[in-house]
Scaffold this active site. Structure first.
Site, PDB file in Angstrom:
ATOM      1  N   TYR A  72       0.840  -1.207   0.000  1.00 56.94           N
ATOM      2  CA  TYR A  72       0.000   0.000   0.000  1.00 56.94           C
ATOM      3  C   TYR A  72       0.874   1.256   0.000  1.00 56.94           C
ATOM      4  O   TYR A  72       0.658   2.178  -0.760  1.00 56.94           O
ATOM      5  CB  TYR A  72      -0.911  -0.014   1.238  1.00 56.94           C
ATOM      6  CG  TYR A  72      -1.966   1.074   1.216  1.00 56.94           C
ATOM      7  CD1 TYR A  72      -3.260   0.794   0.789  1.00 56.94           C
ATOM      8  CD2 TYR A  72      -1.674   2.372   1.645  1.00 56.94           C
ATOM      9  CE1 TYR A  72      -4.234   1.790   0.775  1.00 56.94           C
ATOM     10  CE2 TYR A  72      -2.637   3.370   1.628  1.00 56.94           C
ATOM     11  CZ  TYR A  72      -3.927   3.067   1.199  1.00 56.94           C
ATOM     12  OH  TYR A  72      -4.878   4.047   1.190  1.00 56.94           O
ATOM     13  N   PHE A 124      -7.411  19.066 -25.072  1.00 57.46           N
ATOM     14  CA  PHE A 124      -8.148  17.811 -25.231  1.00 57.46           C
ATOM     15  C   PHE A 124      -9.501  17.940 -24.518  1.00 57.46           C
ATOM     16  O   PHE A 124      -9.645  18.738 -23.594  1.00 57.46           O
ATOM     17  CB  PHE A 124      -7.323  16.670 -24.625  1.00 57.46           C
ATOM     18  CG  PHE A 124      -7.956  15.311 -24.794  1.00 57.46           C
ATOM     19  CD1 PHE A 124      -8.099  14.759 -26.056  1.00 57.46           C
ATOM     20  CD2 PHE A 124      -8.413  14.598 -23.693  1.00 57.46           C
ATOM     21  CE1 PHE A 124      -8.689  13.514 -26.210  1.00 57.46           C
ATOM     22  CE2 PHE A 124      -8.998  13.358 -23.851  1.00 57.46           C
ATOM     23  CZ  PHE A 124      -9.134  12.810 -25.110  1.00 57.46           C
ATOM     24  N   ASP A 125     -10.512  17.139 -24.930  1.00 58.99           N
ATOM     25  CA  ASP A 125     -11.860  17.385 -24.389  1.00 58.99           C
ATOM     26  C   ASP A 125     -11.993  17.170 -22.878  1.00 58.99           C
ATOM     27  O   ASP A 125     -12.667  17.950 -22.212  1.00 58.99           O
ATOM     28  CB  ASP A 125     -12.965  16.677 -25.204  1.00 58.99           C
ATOM     29  CG  ASP A 125     -12.700  15.216 -25.429  1.00 58.99           C
ATOM     30  OD1 ASP A 125     -11.799  14.676 -24.762  1.00 58.99           O
ATOM     31  OD2 ASP A 125     -13.385  14.600 -26.266  1.00 58.99           O
ATOM     32  N   ALA A 217       0.395  13.167 -23.038  1.00 55.34           N
ATOM     33  CA  ALA A 217      -0.113  11.855 -23.472  1.00 55.34           C
ATOM     34  C   ALA A 217       0.712  11.233 -24.609  1.00 55.34           C
ATOM     35  O   ALA A 217       1.003  10.038 -24.592  1.00 55.34           O
ATOM     36  CB  ALA A 217      -1.583  11.971 -23.879  1.00 55.34           C
ATOM     37  N   LYS A 258      -1.566   6.084 -23.626  1.00 50.78           N
ATOM     38  CA  LYS A 258      -1.021   6.418 -24.943  1.00 50.78           C
ATOM     39  C   LYS A 258       0.469   6.045 -24.944  1.00 50.78           C
ATOM     40  O   LYS A 258       0.803   4.870 -25.040  1.00 50.78           O
ATOM     41  CB  LYS A 258      -1.220   7.900 -25.259  1.00 50.78           C
ATOM     42  CG  LYS A 258      -2.630   8.505 -25.393  1.00 50.78           C
ATOM     43  CD  LYS A 258      -3.785   7.826 -24.863  1.00 50.78           C
ATOM     44  CE  LYS A 258      -5.097   8.550 -24.951  1.00 50.78           C
ATOM     45  NZ  LYS A 258      -5.287   9.760 -24.201  1.00 50.78           N
TER      46      LYS A 258
HETATM   47  C1  LIG Z   1      -6.407  10.586 -23.681  1.00 54.88           C
HETATM   48  C2  LIG Z   1      -5.994  11.975 -23.375  1.00 54.88           C
HETATM   49  C3  LIG Z   1      -6.287  12.573 -22.141  1.00 54.88           C
HETATM   50  C4  LIG Z   1      -7.138  11.897 -21.081  1.00 54.88           C
HETATM   51  O1  LIG Z   1      -6.565  10.711 -20.658  1.00 54.88           O
HETATM   52  P1  LIG Z   1      -7.421   9.437 -20.194  1.00 54.88           P
HETATM   53  O2  LIG Z   1      -6.362   8.459 -19.830  1.00 54.88           O
HETATM   54  O3  LIG Z   1      -8.265   9.011 -21.351  1.00 54.88           O
HETATM   55  O4  LIG Z   1      -8.243   9.845 -19.023  1.00 54.88           O
HETATM   56  C5  LIG Z   1      -5.828  13.859 -21.926  1.00 54.88           C
HETATM   57  N1  LIG Z   1      -5.141  14.531 -22.863  1.00 54.88           N
HETATM   58  C6  LIG Z   1      -4.848  13.986 -24.062  1.00 54.88           C
HETATM   59  C7  LIG Z   1      -4.065  14.767 -25.067  1.00 54.88           C
HETATM   60  C8  LIG Z   1      -5.273  12.705 -24.369  1.00 54.88           C
HETATM   61  O5  LIG Z   1      -5.007  12.183 -25.568  1.00 54.88           O
END
Ligand SMILES: *Cc1c(COP(=O)(O)O)cnc(C)c1O
Length: 458
Positions: A72, A124-125, A217, A258
């Site tokens: 942990y 990013f969204d 990412a 990624k």
């Molecule tokens: C995928 C991604 C995120 C979010 O990551 P998750 O692991 O899907 O939560 C943030 N920024 C970028 C540029 C991404 O491609």
């Protein structure tokens, strides 16, 4: 003759793919209400829905998984990960999280407040979501060239320094918690940011006393493009380029799904100890104790190895070459795609591909369904369905572009699969004149409708 590139690995374990007939696929996609997200994965032959968490791990990663430490607190696997992150980014402080958006949640909880503005290159969204959720706003300062799909530019992810300075001049310093550089820029199609631009953003921000953070990412893919396309970087190793890139920042958020080459995970890495302490509180509330933060020991162990492998030149060469290979094959066939081809996906221009389908009947979705029916390939619509309705008027919003995105998972498919995808698209392209009808929505959620939307042929 110059030797062609070949994958710097051989295959030790395989996962069978299900072949299906056109009749079966017609039936399945109708039952899925013409929404590709509703398909069970075994009904898909080549799955290009996303490159997130869909890559293949190496034997070294699987071995690390077996010998990981599940304590942990103070896990050895945490320390291995911390050392790996430090070696590649130079950041001394690490907070693991369960994925990228959780890293955003932790860091932004410590830094972003109501009425703040966060300038950057096409956030990013989920990043934008985490900013707006805190009643702050994301300001897009990407260079104008990024929005012209036919225009070739080596670094379409670059930040426009004049736009950025305008934000700095028109807002008080305490309202700008940081500038965020996303490498590579996902929203604009995996387009890279140059070292020169990163450095210039750092210098400008320093003059105004604004910190710089990275959304990392796809940092390794960005480093590869820097090596390929920036004259004075070409003799440096990828790891040297990564260290230099991050030297211009104060910290980063990471989606390990990624360029971490793992199926789940993320982290925040920081330079400043005070900020690390502040963010640690949020890690504990939202994620878990600071030496695991939402990850198991084995996931941290696999990530430590993944970060090392993702920053090796021969891996990146084969990774990016495969994406380019698909893009170039499509260009050769006369199929309209966004140029230049980015690092992780090929974007097919559905407005040019299907000129006889009206925008009200969703050309990119139509092409996505057609490609599935043709060959069992799953892409994703980046167009009007994704854009949702206008919150005030409730009318459909029609963005400038309608794309079918084909995202390539890392180390997962072979070049034969890419050829299969290219030929399937060519078959549809040859009969594009006959495709005149698209789809209409029968049921949709008020926001983020693309995941659950139900449709029928128009
Ligand atoms: C995928 C991604 C995120 C979010 O990551 P998750 O692991 O899907 O939560 C943030 N920024 C970028 C540029 C991404 O491609």
């Amino acid at each position: 003759m110059k030797l062609p590139y070949a994958e710097p690995y051989k295959i030790k374990m395989v996962e069978p793919l299900t072949q299906s007939t056109a009749e079966q696929r017609q039936d399945w996609i109708a039952k899925a209400n013409f929404n590709l997200f509703n398909l069970e994965s075994h009904k898909v032959f080549v799955d290009l829905l996303t490159d997130s968490g869909t890559g293949a791990m190496s034997d070294r990663q699987w071995s690390a998984l077996m010998s990981a430490d599940e304590s942990y607190a103070g896990s050895r696997s945490f320390h291995d990960l911390k050392n790996a992150v430090n070696k590649i980014t130079g950041f001394p402080f690490l907070l693991p999280t369960h994925q990228g958006r959780a890293a955003e949640n932790v860091l932004f909880s410590a830094l972003v407040k109501e009425h703040d503005v966060v300038p950057g290159n096409s956030h990013f969204d989920t990043t934008k979501g985490h900013i707006e959720f805190r009643k702050a706003s994301a300001i897009d300062c990407t260079i104008e060239q990024a929005f012209k799909t036919e225009l070739e530019h080596p670094f379409k992810g670059n930040i426009d320094l004049e736009k950025l300075e305008e934000v700095y001049k028109t807002h008080p310093k305490d309202q700008i918690p940081f500038c965020l550089i996303t490498v590579t820029c996902n929203t604009s199609g995996g387009q890279p940011v140059s070292m020169e631009n990163i450095k210039a953003v750092r210098e400008l921000s320093k003059r105004y006393g604004i910190p710089v953070f990275f959304d990392g990412a796809r940092f390794a893919e960005n480093a590869y493009f820097i090596k390929q396309r920036e004259a004075n970087e070409k003799d440096k190793s990828i790891k040297t380029i990564c260290l230099e890139m991050f030297s211009y920042g104060d910290g980063m958020t990471m989606s390990s799904k990624k360029d971490g080459l793992v199926n789940i995970g993320g982290f925040v890495a920081l330079r400043d100890e005070q900020l690390f302490k502040k963010a640690s509180t949020f890690t504990i509330i939202y994620e878990g104790f600071i030496t695991y933060g939402g990850m198991s020991g084995r996931d941290m162990a696999a990530l430590a190895v993944g970060l090392d492998e993702a920053t090796e030149l021969n891996y990146l060469e084969s990774r990016i070459s495969q994406v380019q290979l698909l893009g170039e094959r499509l260009i050769e066939m006369g199929i309209p795609v966004q140029k230049p081809i980015g690092g992780h996906a090929v974007f097919v221009d559905a407005l040019k591909f299907l000129p006889n389908v009206s925008r009200e009947e969703f050309p990119a979705q139509t092409l996505g369904v057609e490609l599935y029916k043709e060959a069992g390939i799953r892409g994703v619509e980046i167009g009007a369905i994704l854009a949702d309705r206008d919150p005030q008027t409730r009318e459909n919003r029609f963005p400038q572009t309608e794309f079918l995105r084909l995202a390539i998972p890392r180390r997962t498919y072979t070049d034969n699969h890419m050829e299969y995808v290219a030929i399937a698209l060519k078959n549809i392209f040859d009969r594009r004149e006959e495709i005149t009808k698209g789809y209409e929505i029968t049921e949709e959620a008020p926001i983020m409708r693309h995941f659950t939307v139900k449709m029928k042929p128009a």
